[in-house]
Every structure is written in C-alpha cells, then in structure tokens.
Design a protein around this motif. Structure first.
Motif, PDB file in Angstrom:
ATOM      1  N   SER A 170       0.811  -1.220   0.000  1.00 24.54           N
ATOM      2  CA  SER A 170       0.000   0.000   0.000  1.00 24.54           C
ATOM      3  C   SER A 170       0.843   1.269   0.000  1.00 24.54           C
ATOM      4  N   ARG A 171       1.887   1.288  -0.808  1.00 22.91           N
ATOM      5  CA  ARG A 171       2.769   2.450  -0.971  1.00 22.91           C
ATOM      6  C   ARG A 171       3.519   2.810   0.305  1.00 22.91           C
ATOM      7  N   ASP A 172       3.594   1.887   1.260  1.00 18.48           N
ATOM      8  CA  ASP A 172       4.332   2.131   2.503  1.00 18.48           C
ATOM      9  C   ASP A 172       5.776   1.686   2.311  1.00 18.48           C
ATOM     10  N   LEU A 173       6.611   2.610   1.879  1.00 16.05           N
ATOM     11  CA  LEU A 173       7.992   2.303   1.525  1.00 16.05           C
ATOM     12  C   LEU A 173       8.781   1.767   2.705  1.00 16.05           C
ATOM     13  N   ASN A 174       8.649   2.391   3.857  1.00 20.99           N
ATOM     14  CA  ASN A 174       9.459   2.005   5.000  1.00 20.99           C
ATOM     15  C   ASN A 174       9.102   0.625   5.550  1.00 20.99           C
ATOM     16  N   THR A 175       7.820   0.279   5.533  1.00 20.68           N
ATOM     17  CA  THR A 175       7.437  -1.065   5.959  1.00 20.68           C
ATOM     18  C   THR A 175       7.974  -2.111   4.993  1.00 20.68           C
ATOM     19  N   ALA A 176       7.908  -1.817   3.688  1.00 20.20           N
ATOM     20  CA  ALA A 176       8.453  -2.739   2.702  1.00 20.20           C
ATOM     21  C   ALA A 176       9.960  -2.924   2.902  1.00 20.20           C
ATOM     22  N   SER A 221      12.741  -2.237  12.196  1.00 18.94           N
ATOM     23  CA  SER A 221      12.423  -0.959  11.560  1.00 18.94           C
ATOM     24  C   SER A 221      13.429  -0.704  10.450  1.00 18.94           C
ATOM     25  N   ALA A 222      12.986   0.051   9.448  1.00 18.79           N
ATOM     26  CA  ALA A 222      13.847   0.358   8.316  1.00 18.79           C
ATOM     27  C   ALA A 222      14.581   1.659   8.553  1.00 18.79           C
ATOM     28  N   PRO A 223      15.747   1.834   7.906  1.00 18.22           N
ATOM     29  CA  PRO A 223      16.389   3.149   7.947  1.00 18.22           C
ATOM     30  C   PRO A 223      15.426   4.202   7.406  1.00 18.22           C
ATOM     31  N   THR A 224      15.458   5.386   7.971  1.00 19.18           N
ATOM     32  CA  THR A 224      14.572   6.451   7.527  1.00 19.18           C
ATOM     33  C   THR A 224      14.905   6.834   6.092  1.00 19.18           C
ATOM     34  N   VAL A 225      13.898   6.812   5.241  1.00 19.15           N
ATOM     35  CA  VAL A 225      14.073   7.168   3.835  1.00 19.15           C
ATOM     36  C   VAL A 225      13.333   8.470   3.574  1.00 19.15           C
ATOM     37  N   PRO A 226      14.036   9.576   3.289  1.00 21.67           N
ATOM     38  CA  PRO A 226      13.343  10.818   2.942  1.00 21.67           C
ATOM     39  C   PRO A 226      12.409  10.568   1.777  1.00 21.67           C
ATOM     40  N   SER A 227      11.172  11.006   1.910  1.00 25.75           N
ATOM     41  CA  SER A 227      10.150  10.615   0.951  1.00 25.75           C
ATOM     42  C   SER A 227       9.245  11.760   0.584  1.00 25.75           C
ATOM     43  N   GLN A 228       8.884  11.843  -0.683  1.00 22.60           N
ATOM     44  CA  GLN A 228       7.894  12.802  -1.133  1.00 22.60           C
ATOM     45  C   GLN A 228       6.491  12.292  -0.894  1.00 22.60           C
ATOM     46  N   GLY A 260       5.324  11.584   2.026  1.00 18.99           N
ATOM     47  CA  GLY A 260       4.899  11.982   3.361  1.00 18.99           C
ATOM     48  C   GLY A 260       6.114  12.167   4.234  1.00 18.99           C
ATOM     49  N   ASN A 261       5.921  12.329   5.518  1.00 22.02           N
ATOM     50  CA  ASN A 261       7.038  12.532   6.422  1.00 22.02           C
ATOM     51  C   ASN A 261       7.865  11.264   6.567  1.00 22.02           C
ATOM     52  N   PRO A 262       9.206  11.395   6.630  1.00 22.46           N
ATOM     53  CA  PRO A 262      10.042  10.212   6.867  1.00 22.46           C
ATOM     54  C   PRO A 262       9.686   9.583   8.210  1.00 22.46           C
ATOM     55  N   ARG A 263       9.717   8.261   8.228  1.00 23.37           N
ATOM     56  CA  ARG A 263       9.458   7.587   9.490  1.00 23.37           C
ATOM     57  C   ARG A 263      10.053   6.201   9.439  1.00 23.37           C
ATOM     58  N   SER A 264      10.170   5.569  10.584  1.00 21.56           N
ATOM     59  CA  SER A 264      10.601   4.178  10.651  1.00 21.56           C
ATOM     60  C   SER A 264       9.397   3.313  10.970  1.00 21.56           C
ATOM     61  N   SER A 265       9.333   2.148  10.339  1.00 19.00           N
ATOM     62  CA  SER A 265       8.197   1.269  10.550  1.00 19.00           C
ATOM     63  C   SER A 265       8.365   0.479  11.832  1.00 19.00           C
ATOM     64  N   SER A 266       7.268   0.231  12.493  1.00 20.49           N
ATOM     65  CA  SER A 266       7.320  -0.485  13.764  1.00 20.49           C
ATOM     66  C   SER A 266       7.386  -1.983  13.531  1.00 20.49           C
ATOM     67  N   GLN A 295       5.367  -4.100  14.777  1.00 20.14           N
ATOM     68  CA  GLN A 295       4.019  -4.590  14.566  1.00 20.14           C
ATOM     69  C   GLN A 295       3.630  -4.472  13.098  1.00 20.14           C
ATOM     70  N   ASN A 296       3.902  -3.325  12.468  1.00 22.19           N
ATOM     71  CA  ASN A 296       3.561  -3.154  11.066  1.00 22.19           C
ATOM     72  C   ASN A 296       4.302  -4.153  10.199  1.00 22.19           C
ATOM     73  N   SER A 297       5.588  -4.353  10.482  1.00 25.11           N
ATOM     74  CA  SER A 297       6.393  -5.261   9.676  1.00 25.11           C
ATOM     75  C   SER A 297       5.863  -6.683   9.762  1.00 25.11           C
ATOM     76  N   VAL A 298       5.501  -7.114  10.960  1.00 24.67           N
ATOM     77  CA  VAL A 298       4.975  -8.469  11.137  1.00 24.67           C
ATOM     78  C   VAL A 298       3.650  -8.619  10.417  1.00 24.67           C
ATOM     79  N   GLN A 299       2.776  -7.595  10.508  1.00 24.15           N
ATOM     80  CA  GLN A 299       1.496  -7.680   9.835  1.00 24.15           C
ATOM     81  C   GLN A 299       1.658  -7.823   8.338  1.00 24.15           C
ATOM     82  N   VAL A 300       2.603  -7.099   7.761  1.00 22.88           N
ATOM     83  CA  VAL A 300       2.821  -7.196   6.330  1.00 22.88           C
ATOM     84  C   VAL A 300       3.351  -8.562   5.955  1.00 22.88           C
ATOM     85  N   ARG A 301       4.267  -9.112   6.760  1.00 23.87           N
ATOM     86  CA  ARG A 301       4.794 -10.432   6.450  1.00 23.87           C
ATOM     87  C   ARG A 301       3.693 -11.480   6.439  1.00 23.87           C
TER      88      ARG A 301
END
Length: 240
Positions: free
Chosen positions: A195-201, A210-217, A219-225, A227-233
C-alpha cells in the motif's frame, strides 16, 4: 435458498467471484462450481481428476465480498497453497510437479553506477544506512528519470526509484508516481501488498524491526514499527 445449492447463471453472483470463476475457466477449461453456503458465504470449487481448489468468500459489514479462505489438494491430500495464480495453473496442469519450485523470473537488468560520489546527498545517506544492515546487498543505478536503489535481502528484492522534485539537492525523493517495487525470491512482483508504505516494505526486505529512515515525497520520513512489519509479512503473499 437451501444450503449448498449450486448457483446458476441467472442467479446473483458477486462480481469479484464471477470474475475469478471466468478467469479460472479460461485458464483450465473447467467450469468452477459456485455454491451459496449461507447468506454470508459463497464457495467456489474447481476440480479435475487430481486437483481440487476451494475458495470461500464472506460478505463483510459494508456488504463487500472478501476472499476469506482457500484450500488446495492434490490426489486427495491437502497441500500448501500455490504462491500465486500462475503457480496454481502450473500445479493444475502438472500435479506431478506440484512440489517443484516455480521458475524464477529475471528482474529487469540494472547497470550499477560506477561513481557513487555523483549521487545527491539524500540518496547517499540512505545508501549508507541501508548498507549498514546485515544480509543486504545494495546497488544503485542511473535511471531514465533519476536513480534506482536496489536492496536485495535473504528472500526478496526492493527497488526504490528516486527523482528530483525541485532545484535543490534536498528535493530528491522516491518517485510519487512509482516510488518502489518489491519482488519475491521467484521474481514475482509483490509491490501492491505494501500500500505504498515504503518504510514497511524496506523493513521486511532487511528483516529488521524498523527500516532506515528514507526521505520521501510521499509523506514525512518515518521508521516502521515491529508490529507493522509483522502484519505485512503475514499478508504479503496472495495465495490461491
């Protein structure tokens, strides 16, 4: 309607189920059986002499029909579900090779950049962060619109497409139109599951909390939690 009564063509069949039934019939030459097992459930069954596929749909609270459950059996024995639609058709056509891995599709070739010092600072910082992760191979290549950073983990590959959004070095970021692609170990694209969530991917590719922070157009840069990573897997592979 009595329980487990097959649905005829002149009766109501949700569009998503009808579409899947038509696709399966075109691919296999066999017409699936569609059954209304309850007011909230439809069951699709496709069988030949050796293979049996079932797909159950359930209507949610908003009235939409959702794919709930699937089973796959070969010679009367339940087995793991196919990785995707093409893998199921492979099993259907040649059940003796059901346990063989599907062929690996080659990714479009990238030509690694010889001089990474020409990269914008934003991309260089991301490159250093990603390379600090264990079990990751990282390359960067020039693209038609900017640069592509490829990250290959133990079981999947990600490509991040950078473009320049303004005049300054800091305006570089993932392409809003096509920010990234994710491919599994067999070369099958899985981008849509993130779903266009670069950091979770990226966190999943690296196998980290969590992923390294990727500056992104996007939305705001962030690190994925975690919980999010496990849900995607858990939901990153569509199976039939």
């Amino acid at each position: 309607m009595p329980e487990s009564t097959p649905v005829t063509q002149d009766q109501y069949i949700p569009a998503a189920i009808a579409k899947m039934a038509d696709r399966l019939e075109q691919s296999t030459g066999q017409q699936p059986r569609i059954t209304r097992t309850s007011p909230l459930h439809f069951l699709l069954t496709l069988t030949n002499d050796r293979v049996c596929l079932t797909i159950t749909w359930r209507r949610d609270g908003q009235g939409a029909w959702k794919w709930k459950h699937s089973t796959l059996a070969v010679d009367g024995k339940d087995r793991e579900l196919a990785r995707d639609y093409d893998d199921f058709i492979r099993i259907w056509n040649d059940p003796d090779q059901a346990d063989a891995p599907p062929p690996v599709a080659a990714l479009p070739a990238l030509t690694p950049l010889e001089d990474e010092s020409v990269l914008p600072g934003v991309i260089q910082r991301t490159l250093r962060s990603v390379r600090a992760a264990e079990d990751a191979q990282v390359t960067v290549a020039a693209s038609e619109r900017g640069y592509t950073l490829q990250v290959t983990g133990p079981s999947s590959t990600m490509r991040i497409n950078y473009v320049k959004g303004g005049r300054t070095d800091y305006s570089w970021g993932p392409d809003p139109r096509n920010p990234f692609q994710v491919y599994d170990a067999y070369g099958v694209e899985r981008t849509e599951h993130f779903s266009r969530d670069l950091n979770t991917a990226l966190a999943q590719i690296l196998g980290t909390a969590s992923a390294p922070t990727v500056p992104s157009q996007l939305g705001n840069p962030r690190s994925s939690s975690v919980q999010n990573s496990v849900q995607v897997r858990r939901h990153s592979v569509i199976r039939v």
